[in-house]
Write an enzyme that holds these catalytic residues in place. Structure first.
Site, PDB file in Angstrom:
ATOM      1  N   ASP A   1      -5.863   4.519   8.357  1.00 53.04           N
ATOM      2  CA  ASP A   1      -5.425   3.518   9.345  1.00 53.04           C
ATOM      3  C   ASP A   1      -6.631   2.768   9.916  1.00 53.04           C
ATOM      4  O   ASP A   1      -6.619   1.543  10.051  1.00 53.04           O
ATOM      5  CB  ASP A   1      -4.565   4.159  10.453  1.00 53.04           C
ATOM      6  CG  ASP A   1      -5.144   5.446  11.030  1.00 53.04           C
ATOM      7  OD1 ASP A   1      -6.146   5.958  10.496  1.00 53.04           O
ATOM      8  OD2 ASP A   1      -4.597   5.932  12.040  1.00 53.04           O
TER       9      ASP A   1
ATOM     10  N   TYR B   1       2.220   8.957  -6.401  1.00 47.83           N
ATOM     11  CA  TYR B   1       2.771   8.113  -7.477  1.00 47.83           C
ATOM     12  C   TYR B   1       3.305   8.953  -8.628  1.00 47.83           C
ATOM     13  O   TYR B   1       4.278   8.571  -9.276  1.00 47.83           O
ATOM     14  CB  TYR B   1       1.676   7.188  -8.029  1.00 47.83           C
ATOM     15  CG  TYR B   1       1.625   5.820  -7.402  1.00 47.83           C
ATOM     16  CD1 TYR B   1       1.454   5.666  -6.032  1.00 47.83           C
ATOM     17  CD2 TYR B   1       1.710   4.674  -8.198  1.00 47.83           C
ATOM     18  CE1 TYR B   1       1.381   4.400  -5.474  1.00 47.83           C
ATOM     19  CE2 TYR B   1       1.633   3.408  -7.641  1.00 47.83           C
ATOM     20  CZ  TYR B   1       1.476   3.286  -6.282  1.00 47.83           C
ATOM     21  OH  TYR B   1       1.397   2.022  -5.741  1.00 47.83           O
TER      22      TYR B   1
ATOM     23  N   LYS C   1      -6.623  10.757   4.942  1.00 46.07           N
ATOM     24  CA  LYS C   1      -5.770  10.967   6.117  1.00 46.07           C
ATOM     25  C   LYS C   1      -5.849  12.459   6.425  1.00 46.07           C
ATOM     26  O   LYS C   1      -4.839  13.157   6.544  1.00 46.07           O
ATOM     27  CB  LYS C   1      -4.340  10.491   5.813  1.00 46.07           C
ATOM     28  CG  LYS C   1      -3.406  10.426   7.018  1.00 46.07           C
ATOM     29  CD  LYS C   1      -3.768   9.344   8.039  1.00 46.07           C
ATOM     30  CE  LYS C   1      -2.904   9.467   9.284  1.00 46.07           C
ATOM     31  NZ  LYS C   1      -3.341   8.564  10.375  1.00 46.07           N
TER      32      LYS C   1
ATOM     33  N   ASP D   1      -4.813  -4.663  -1.806  1.00 41.83           N
ATOM     34  CA  ASP D   1      -4.164  -5.946  -1.513  1.00 41.83           C
ATOM     35  C   ASP D   1      -4.774  -6.557  -0.253  1.00 41.83           C
ATOM     36  O   ASP D   1      -4.999  -7.767  -0.176  1.00 41.83           O
ATOM     37  CB  ASP D   1      -2.651  -5.777  -1.281  1.00 41.83           C
ATOM     38  CG  ASP D   1      -1.835  -5.984  -2.551  1.00 41.83           C
ATOM     39  OD1 ASP D   1      -2.382  -5.734  -3.651  1.00 41.83           O
ATOM     40  OD2 ASP D   1      -0.659  -6.386  -2.449  1.00 41.83           O
TER      41      ASP D   1
ATOM     42  N   ASP E   1      -3.702   1.381  -3.351  1.00 40.86           N
ATOM     43  CA  ASP E   1      -2.762   0.290  -3.637  1.00 40.86           C
ATOM     44  C   ASP E   1      -2.704  -0.649  -2.444  1.00 40.86           C
ATOM     45  O   ASP E   1      -2.818  -1.876  -2.581  1.00 40.86           O
ATOM     46  CB  ASP E   1      -1.378   0.881  -3.926  1.00 40.86           C
ATOM     47  CG  ASP E   1      -0.330  -0.187  -4.162  1.00 40.86           C
ATOM     48  OD1 ASP E   1      -0.621  -1.146  -4.900  1.00 40.86           O
ATOM     49  OD2 ASP E   1       0.780  -0.069  -3.597  1.00 40.86           O
TER      50      ASP E   1
HETATM   51  C1  IPM Z   1      -0.800  -2.493  -8.416  1.00 44.51           C
HETATM   52  C2  IPM Z   1       0.693  -2.697  -8.349  1.00 44.51           C
HETATM   53  C3  IPM Z   1       1.372  -1.511  -9.037  1.00 44.51           C
HETATM   54  C4  IPM Z   1       1.026  -0.270  -8.245  1.00 44.51           C
HETATM   55  C5  IPM Z   1       2.902  -1.641  -9.215  1.00 44.51           C
HETATM   56  C6  IPM Z   1       3.272  -2.907  -9.962  1.00 44.51           C
HETATM   57  C7  IPM Z   1       3.480  -0.448  -9.921  1.00 44.51           C
HETATM   58  O1  IPM Z   1       1.107  -2.872  -7.027  1.00 44.51           O
HETATM   59  O2  IPM Z   1      -1.338  -2.400  -9.525  1.00 44.51           O
HETATM   60  O3  IPM Z   1      -1.433  -2.442  -7.352  1.00 44.51           O
HETATM   61  O4  IPM Z   1       1.679   0.054  -7.242  1.00 44.51           O
HETATM   62  O5  IPM Z   1       0.073   0.406  -8.639  1.00 44.51           O
HETATM   63 MG    MG Z   2      -0.479  -3.014  -5.629  1.00 47.85          MG
END
Ligand code: IPM
Ligand code: MG
Length: 357
Positions: A222, A135, A190, A250, A246
């Protein structure tokens, strides 16, 4: 206690308003100051993270953040896009430790896409390193390739890198968190392919020797993605780098039924923190009063616990959220047969009422 309130874009304004309502109901002595961030700040000041907003964030004990982003800004140059606001705040404040708990509230077991028996009682914590990795790694950019498969053609590149102190400090956060919970850390890497993540694994192993009471295991990313949907309850604390975190956070969010339920905390070395729901700005449903404010309300609870030293108030908010779920109140994202559909403000009001009960 000074709180910077940064609602941002899309549903950000609606959900932050409900969290602020809940904070006021607690009658704690805090001073809240609101500022623009993201696309809203770009419209007003020509930059997603204006100097004045950054200054306010730096002076505050904590930041309550909504969400940023809208497809209409996708054509802007990268440095002006709404996402740069959150990345800029993480970097400028050194918010290296991102805590994303995934808890399945009992009344919502049916809302998950996984079988109830897989997720009933789920309580895992993803700890994502937030200021390093690909990042932020330099160099990055576009250029004409001088080697590789197609020398002479256009190419783009990013740099994945981690230093020992960066890995050590996030590993300590993970082991200390595990000590207060299930005493197990899974480090996700990884290492079979990437030099950066072989180093990550080695450093986490070194730090782990200081915590003989905490079990440490290692998993390739993975496989971790697979295990999260196969047997999520086997995890306690998961620690990983910025990009893997990240993605996996999710995935973990969806286990609980709705990403609209997940709070997060991003902390620096002095426990100053930014608190935001794990979901985004959802421009498709903005302004309709149907967004789920619970992730933001629970982010406010995390803020009270981690940055403002008000653990009791945090417990009260979490208990009130549990109560409204037991009462059967549901925003559309978690609604199912036999429950009561409510909007954003009604949900916030119900939490306030439950707090006072
Ligand atoms: C998160 C989001 C952010 C990230 C984006 C909006 C930059 O997806 O906080 O998980 O990738 O960190
Ligand atoms: Mg995110």
């Amino acid at each position: 206690m000074k709180i910077a309130i940064l609602p941002g874009d899309g549903i950000g304004k609606e959900i932050v308003a409900e969290a602020v309502k809940v904070l006021h109901a607690l009658e704690l002595p805090f001073e809240g100051e609101t500022a623009l961030v993201g696309g809203a700040a770009y419209e007003a000041h020509g930059h997603p993270l204006p100097e004045s907003t950054l200054a306010l964030a730096k002076q505050s004990d904590a930041i309550l953040f909504g969400a940023v982003g809208d497809w209409k800004y996708d054509q802007l140059e990268r440095s002006l896009r709404p996402e740069q606001a959150i990345l800029g705040l993480r970097k400028a404040l050194g918010l290296f430790a991102n805590l994303r708990p995934a808890i399945c509230h009992a009344p919502l077991v049916g809302a998950s896409s996984l079988k109830p028996e897989l997720i009933a009682g789920l309580d895992l914590l993803i700890i994502r390193e937030l200021t390093g990795d690909i990042y932020f790694g330099q160099p990055r950019g576009r250029r004409i390739a001088s080697d590789g498969h197609f020398p002479g053609s256009e190419e783009a590149f990013d740099t994945m890198r981690y230093s020992r102190p960066e890995i050590e400090r996030i590993a300590h956060v993970a082991f200390q968190a595990a000590r207060k919970r299930g005493k197990k850390v899974t480090s996700v890497d990884k290492a079979n392919v990437l030099e950066t993540f072989q180093f990550w694994k080695d450093v986490v192993t070194d730090v782990g020797r200081e915590y003989p009471d905490v079990a440490l295991d290692h998993m390739y990313v993975d496989n971790a993605a697979m295990q999260l949907v196969k047997a999520p309850k086997k995890f306690d604390v998961v620690v990983t780098g910025n990009m893997f975190g990240d993605i996996l956070s999710d995935e973990a969010a969806m286990l609980t039924g709705s990403i609209g339920m997940l709070p997060s905390a991003s902390l620096n070395a002095s426990n100053q923190g930014l608190y935001e729901p794990s979901h985004g700005s959802a421009p498709d449903i903005a302004g309709q009063g149907i967004a789920n404010p619970l992730a933001t309300i629970m982010s406010a609870a995390m803020m009270l616990r981690f940055s403002l030293n008000q653990a009791e108030a945090a417990d009260r908010i979490e208990a009130a959220v549990a109560r409204v779920l037991e009462q059967g109140l549901r925003t559309p994202d978690i609604h199912s047969e036999g429950t009561t559909r409510v909007g954003t403000a009604e949900m916030g009001d119900a939490v306030v009422k439950a707090l006072r009960a």
